[in-house]
Scaffold this motif. Structure first.
Motif, mmCIF file in Angstrom:
data_model
loop_
_atom_site.group_PDB
_atom_site.id
_atom_site.type_symbol
_atom_site.label_atom_id
_atom_site.label_comp_id
_atom_site.label_asym_id
_atom_site.label_seq_id
_atom_site.Cartn_x
_atom_site.Cartn_y
_atom_site.Cartn_z
ATOM 1 N N GLU A 431 0.842 -1.203 0.000
ATOM 2 C CA GLU A 431 0.000 0.000 0.000
ATOM 3 C C GLU A 431 0.877 1.253 0.000
ATOM 4 O OE1 GLU A 431 -3.803 1.585 -0.247
ATOM 5 O OE2 GLU A 431 -3.211 -0.529 -0.178
ATOM 6 N N PRO A 432 0.644 2.188 -0.922
ATOM 7 C CA PRO A 432 1.375 3.463 -0.870
ATOM 8 C C PRO A 432 0.911 4.294 0.318
ATOM 9 C CG PRO A 432 -0.292 3.548 -2.579
ATOM 10 C CD PRO A 432 -0.288 2.138 -2.055
ATOM 11 N N THR A 433 1.637 5.348 0.598
ATOM 12 C CA THR A 433 1.312 6.175 1.753
ATOM 13 C C THR A 433 1.323 7.647 1.360
ATOM 14 O OG1 THR A 433 1.923 6.648 4.053
ATOM 15 C CG2 THR A 433 3.710 6.359 2.489
ATOM 16 N N SER A 434 0.634 8.446 2.129
ATOM 17 C CA SER A 434 0.579 9.884 1.865
ATOM 18 C C SER A 434 1.863 10.549 2.342
ATOM 19 C CB SER A 434 -0.620 10.509 2.571
ATOM 20 O OG SER A 434 -1.837 9.986 2.056
ATOM 21 N N VAL A 435 2.429 11.411 1.516
ATOM 22 C CA VAL A 435 3.642 12.143 1.854
ATOM 23 C C VAL A 435 3.450 13.606 1.479
ATOM 24 C CG1 VAL A 435 5.214 10.180 1.586
ATOM 25 C CG2 VAL A 435 4.658 11.600 -0.388
ATOM 26 N N ARG A 436 4.227 14.454 2.094
ATOM 27 C CA ARG A 436 4.211 15.873 1.735
ATOM 28 C C ARG A 436 5.001 16.062 0.455
ATOM 29 N NH1 ARG A 436 8.005 20.165 3.620
ATOM 30 N NH2 ARG A 436 7.121 22.163 2.975
ATOM 31 N N VAL A 437 4.364 16.615 -0.556
ATOM 32 C CA VAL A 437 5.011 16.830 -1.847
ATOM 33 C C VAL A 437 5.675 18.201 -1.842
ATOM 34 C CG1 VAL A 437 4.691 17.000 -4.328
ATOM 35 C CG2 VAL A 437 3.347 15.352 -3.000
ATOM 36 N N ILE A 438 6.985 18.216 -2.083
ATOM 37 C CA ILE A 438 7.747 19.460 -2.126
ATOM 38 C C ILE A 438 8.145 19.707 -3.570
ATOM 39 C CG2 ILE A 438 9.759 20.692 -1.247
ATOM 40 C CD1 ILE A 438 9.808 18.742 1.101
ATOM 41 N N SER A 439 7.608 20.724 -4.172
ATOM 42 C CA SER A 439 7.957 21.035 -5.557
ATOM 43 C C SER A 439 9.293 21.761 -5.592
ATOM 44 C CB SER A 439 6.874 21.897 -6.194
ATOM 45 O OG SER A 439 6.748 23.132 -5.511
ATOM 46 N N PRO A 440 10.092 21.550 -6.626
ATOM 47 C CA PRO A 440 11.413 22.193 -6.687
ATOM 48 C C PRO A 440 11.357 23.706 -6.571
ATOM 49 C CG PRO A 440 11.223 20.477 -8.357
ATOM 50 C CD PRO A 440 9.863 20.633 -7.746
ATOM 51 N N GLY A 441 10.315 24.333 -7.120
ATOM 52 C CA GLY A 441 10.237 25.787 -7.084
ATOM 53 C C GLY A 441 9.895 26.358 -5.724
#
Length: 586
Positions: A431-441
């Protein structure tokens, strides 16, 4: 024929193995100008160099009929940096020389030395081993080098990095001066060039790497993620990529244990390879990867050296490599033999600048992005399902399967059958999990980097109040220098530059002041370092007080570019990193 200059017995073995064409390094060693000469070859891991040096020394060992003489004292000696690599080389040479009647003996650490001694005494043609074990047999008179016709140094740069210079020189000095010396290395650095000048004669230089260019079959990705999200990000990367086999690099044994436990708990078939394992445990772990019983290998740098994992399509750097060469060496385990591979660097925002320097130094370009989300993984799963070869099988017109298909289609609608197929497909996937997505910009510019003047003057913005002192097992004799001590301490102890006070470098050790409120954490994290790394232990303050001179060593003591020393079998400090249980830093 691609191997027309090779002896017939070896050419037939290659044809039986399905070799249709020679790789660049194999073609180069078979060229007429290479025959009978010493060779200095730069060839990366996975370029077919084992077969290359097997071909290169064949005419030196075999008679006109492509056969070996009766076994006796060894005619060829192959030296490799690790036991895994040595055993792989032995296996490769065994099938390559099978028709020639060659008897091949391996001498590596972790194996029973008396069995090896009996094999040497019984006579052989080729000996493959690691420097330490070979020197042990040599000192006991069990390994006789007087009849050697060829010496091969495989991955010579790795052996020097691991601290085997003395052992290599002992073996080379014991070999007859008229023997051929074939030196293979990923890079021809100054140390390698010096070794070649001392122990080779009129060596032919072969460069099959087009300078220092990286593998062209490897795609690089840099994923920004919080340190606290590191384990979840690794889970999601593994799920999104779905490589048949993957390897994840961590700095310390403790981090390896933690991450492998997390992956197993999440449903991944995984193994751990670190300095904790004995030879039998390591062998079982590697075999489980080769036979498909495990899909993910979590390892430290040193423990994973020499391991060849088939179908390795994904390399994850859970901890950033210490230098560009290590980045390329780690990543080079994938993208072999014309197959494509992917390398993923997991980068906390605070270390983005370091990651960019590593990529620039390695001359590779990475695609920057955030961690994969469950939605990204669901999309990738859907694409894999729709392209699954099972959906293209022919429908039988009779038999038991035909009857079952008829019953299913009569009892259920197409939508119901499709939903059942999707559910069964997903049931076997972690099962995948929720993570905080940090965009390069969204990442702000990192703080100013330390300057050389800062490091040399010891201005570490350290604790204003007296801190706790620790003793490091490296000193001025080991080229200790604040330029690499400071970042190493931060990685090893899970602290920041501001937490480091004075640094006092002595001839055989270094004293470091750590902020009082960070001392307990620093000691705990440092205790999780690999046994091959430096030792850290509490110490009394130095005589005369802390001072702020930073313990500046004499000019030239820090080595080129401030590189840390390579000690013993530990491969320097490239593996150091925080690994406390409270902060799962991989």
């Amino acid at each position: 024929m691609p191997f027309q200059n090779a002896p017939a017995s070896l050419a037939s073995a290659l044809a039986a193995r399905g070799y249709e064409s020679a790789t660049p390094v194999q073609a180069a060693v078979l060229a007429p100008d290479a025959e009978g000469r010493d060779l200095l070859v730069s060839a990366r891991t996975g370029s077919g160099k084992t077969v290359a040096f097997g071909l290169a020394m064949a005419n030196t060992l075999l008679d006109d009929n492509g056969r070996c003489p009766p076994p006796g004292a060894p005619l060829a000696l192959v030296i490799a940096p690790t036991r895994e690599l040595a055993l792989q080389v032995r296996n490769e040479l065994e099938w390559l020389y099978a028709s020639s009647g060659a008897r091949i003996v391996s001498c590596v650490g972790g194996m029973e030395p008396r069995v090896e001694a009996r094999a040497l005494n019984a006579g052989c043609h080729i000996v493959v081993g690691t420097p330490g074990r070979l020197c042990d047999h040599l000192s006991r008179g069990q390994l006789k080098l007087s009849s050697l016709r060829a010496v091969v140094l495989d991955e010579a740069d790795e052996m020097l990095d691991l601290g085997f210079r003395d052992e290599l020189e002992t073996l080379l000095k014991a070999a007859p001066p008229e023997r051929r010396t074939l030196l293979f290395s990923a890079t021809i650095a100054r140390d390698i060039a010096n070794l070649a000048r001392r122990y080779q004669t009129d060596a032919l230089r072969i460069d099959t790497q087009s300078g220092s260019a990286p593998h062209t079959d490897i795609t690089y990705r840099a994923v920004l993620t919080d340190q606290s999200d590191m384990a979840n990000t690794i889970v999601n990367v593994l799920r999104q990529m779905e490589s048949p086999t993957a390897i994840v690099f961590c700095h310390t044994r403790e981090a390896v244990r933690q991450l492998q436990g997390i992956l197993t708990q999440r449903g991944f078939s995984s193994v751990a390879i670190s300095g904790d394992l004995g030879q039998n445990e390591r062998s079982r772990a590697i075999e489980s990867l080769r036979h498909g019983q495990a899909r993910v290998c979590v390892a430290t740098d040193v423990a994973a050296r020499g391991i060849d994992i088939p179908d390795l399509g994904l390399v994850i750097h859970a901890s950033l490599p210490s230098n560009p060469a290590t980045l390329l060496h780690r990543s080079g385990r994938t993208g072999r033999a014309g197959r494509k591979g992917t390398c993923v660097l997991l980068v906390p925002p605070s270390r983005r600048r370091l990651a960019e320097r590593l990529l620039e130094g390695a001359k590779v370009t990475a695609e920057w992005g955030g961690a994969p989300t469950p939605e990204d993984i669901a999309k990738a799963d859907a694409e894999r399902l729709l392209s699954a070869p099972q959906l293209s099988i022919a429908v039988p017109e009779s038999g038991g399967m035909h009857e079952l298909i008829t019953k299913l289609t009569e009892a259920h609608s197409a939508d119901q059958l499709a939903a059942a197929l999707i559910a069964m497909w997903r049931a076997n996937l972690p099962e995948p999990t929720s993570v905080r997505v940090i965009s390069p910009g969204s990442v702000k510019k990192a703080p100013r980097e330390r300057t050389r003047r800062d490091d040399e003057e010891g201005d570490h913005r350290g604790p204003r109040e007296p801190g706790s002192w620790f003793r490091l097992s490296v000193g001025r004799e080991d080229r200790a220098d604040p330029k690499w001590l400071v970042p190493m301490l931060c990685r090893l102890g899970g602290i920041r530059k501001q937490d480091i006070g004075a640094i006092r470098i002595q001839p055989d050790h270094t004293l470091v002041e750590i902020a009082q409120d960070k001392a307990e954490r620093f000691q705990s994290c440092a205790a999780g370092a690999d046994a091959d790394e430096i030792t850290v232990e509490p110490s009394a303050p130095p005589r005369g007080g802390a001072g702020r001179d930073g313990g500046r060593p004499p000019r030239g003591a820090g080595g080129p570019g401030g590189r840390p020393p390579r000690k013993g079998g530990g491969g320097g400090f490239s593996k150091s990193g925080p690994s406390s249980r409270k902060r799962k830093a991989f």
